[in-house]
Design a protein around this motif. Structure first.
Motif, PDB file in Angstrom:
ATOM      1  N   TYR A 196       0.934  -1.269  -0.066  1.00 44.54           N
ATOM      2  CA  TYR A 196      -0.034   0.207   0.070  1.00 44.54           C
ATOM      3  C   TYR A 196       0.831   1.100   0.049  1.00 44.54           C
ATOM      4  CZ  TYR A 196      -3.752  -3.334   1.621  1.00 44.54           C
ATOM      5  OH  TYR A 196      -4.501  -4.251   1.504  1.00 44.54           O
ATOM      6  N   LYS A 197       0.381   2.320  -0.519  1.00 43.30           N
ATOM      7  CA  LYS A 197       1.062   3.653  -0.634  1.00 43.30           C
ATOM      8  C   LYS A 197      -0.105   4.617  -0.131  1.00 43.30           C
ATOM      9  CE  LYS A 197       4.345   2.273  -4.064  1.00 43.30           C
ATOM     10  NZ  LYS A 197       4.486   2.297  -5.513  1.00 43.30           N
ATOM     11  N   THR A 198       0.506   5.430   0.916  1.00 45.93           N
ATOM     12  CA  THR A 198      -0.541   6.503   1.169  1.00 45.93           C
ATOM     13  C   THR A 198      -0.181   7.824   0.826  1.00 45.93           C
ATOM     14  OG1 THR A 198       0.582   6.870   3.292  1.00 45.93           O
ATOM     15  CG2 THR A 198      -1.252   5.126   3.141  1.00 45.93           C
ATOM     16  N   ASP A 199      -0.759   8.877   1.030  1.00 44.09           N
ATOM     17  CA  ASP A 199      -0.525  10.459   0.700  1.00 44.09           C
ATOM     18  C   ASP A 199       0.564  10.841   1.824  1.00 44.09           C
ATOM     19  OD1 ASP A 199      -2.228  10.199  -1.284  1.00 44.09           O
ATOM     20  OD2 ASP A 199      -3.787  11.110  -0.557  1.00 44.09           O
ATOM     21  N   ASN A 200       0.555  10.288   2.920  1.00 41.59           N
ATOM     22  CA  ASN A 200       1.532  10.737   3.911  1.00 41.59           C
ATOM     23  C   ASN A 200       2.860  10.095   3.834  1.00 41.59           C
ATOM     24  OD1 ASN A 200       2.410  11.655   6.470  1.00 41.59           O
ATOM     25  ND2 ASN A 200       1.111  10.705   7.771  1.00 41.59           N
TER      26      ASN A 200
ATOM     27  N   ASN B  19      -7.453   4.045   7.704  1.00 43.86           N
ATOM     28  CA  ASN B  19      -8.068   3.212   6.843  1.00 43.86           C
ATOM     29  C   ASN B  19      -7.379   1.726   6.889  1.00 43.86           C
ATOM     30  OD1 ASN B  19      -9.589   5.088   6.210  1.00 43.86           O
ATOM     31  ND2 ASN B  19      -8.159   6.051   4.369  1.00 43.86           N
TER      32      ASN B  19
ATOM     33  N   ALA C  69       1.242   5.007   7.465  1.00 42.74           N
ATOM     34  CA  ALA C  69      -0.299   4.247   7.473  1.00 42.74           C
ATOM     35  C   ALA C  69      -1.544   5.192   8.244  1.00 42.74           C
ATOM     36  CB  ALA C  69      -0.329   3.027   8.342  1.00 42.74           C
ATOM     37  N   ASP C  70      -2.563   5.193   8.016  1.00 41.16           N
ATOM     38  CA  ASP C  70      -3.581   6.035   8.624  1.00 41.16           C
ATOM     39  C   ASP C  70      -4.697   5.242   8.893  1.00 41.16           C
ATOM     40  OD1 ASP C  70      -4.949   5.185   6.049  1.00 41.16           O
ATOM     41  OD2 ASP C  70      -4.742   7.256   5.477  1.00 41.16           O
TER      42      ASP C  70
ATOM     43  N   TYR D  80       5.908   5.486   3.671  1.00 44.67           N
ATOM     44  CA  TYR D  80       4.700   5.861   3.766  1.00 44.67           C
ATOM     45  C   TYR D  80       4.184   5.404   5.141  1.00 44.67           C
ATOM     46  CZ  TYR D  80       4.875   5.664  -1.293  1.00 44.67           C
ATOM     47  OH  TYR D  80       5.376   5.902  -2.727  1.00 44.67           O
TER      48      TYR D  80
END
Length: 102
Positions: A74-78, A101, A98-99, A96
């Protein structure tokens, strides 16, 4: 009486140390033990050249480290960056956070 106890305790400690230094421990043949060589990294030595080449190779690109949960990446915007310890302006890895989600 107390002074005799202290002398006996010290005598026992010294006997244990002497006994331990004389006893040869069994060596395990399946697991040979050897120390790594001590490298000096002197100027123009082969180990120094290998180290400098590895540093150049690592610093030439930014490694991407995705979040891995189970078997999925996974890749996030953070996005965060790992910098070199000796040069905080130079980025060597991108990772990255994690948030909620995940």
């Amino acid at each position: 009486m107390l002074s005799i106890f202290k002398q006996t305790t010290n005598l026992q400690r010294s006997l244990c140390r002497c006994y331990a230094s004389v006893v040869e421990l069994d060596k395990v043949p399946d697991f040979p033990q050897a120390n790594e060589p001590i490298l000096g990294y002197l100027k123009n030595s082969s180990e120094r050249k290998e180290l400098e080449e590895a540093i150049k190779n690592i610093s030439s690109h930014v490694e991407e480290v995705p979040l891995v949960i189970g078997d999925k990446e996974y890749k996030t915007d953070n996005v965060r960056y790992q910098v070199m310890p000796h040069n905080h302006k130079h980025k060597i890895a991108k990772f990255y956070y994690a948030d909620k989600n995940f």
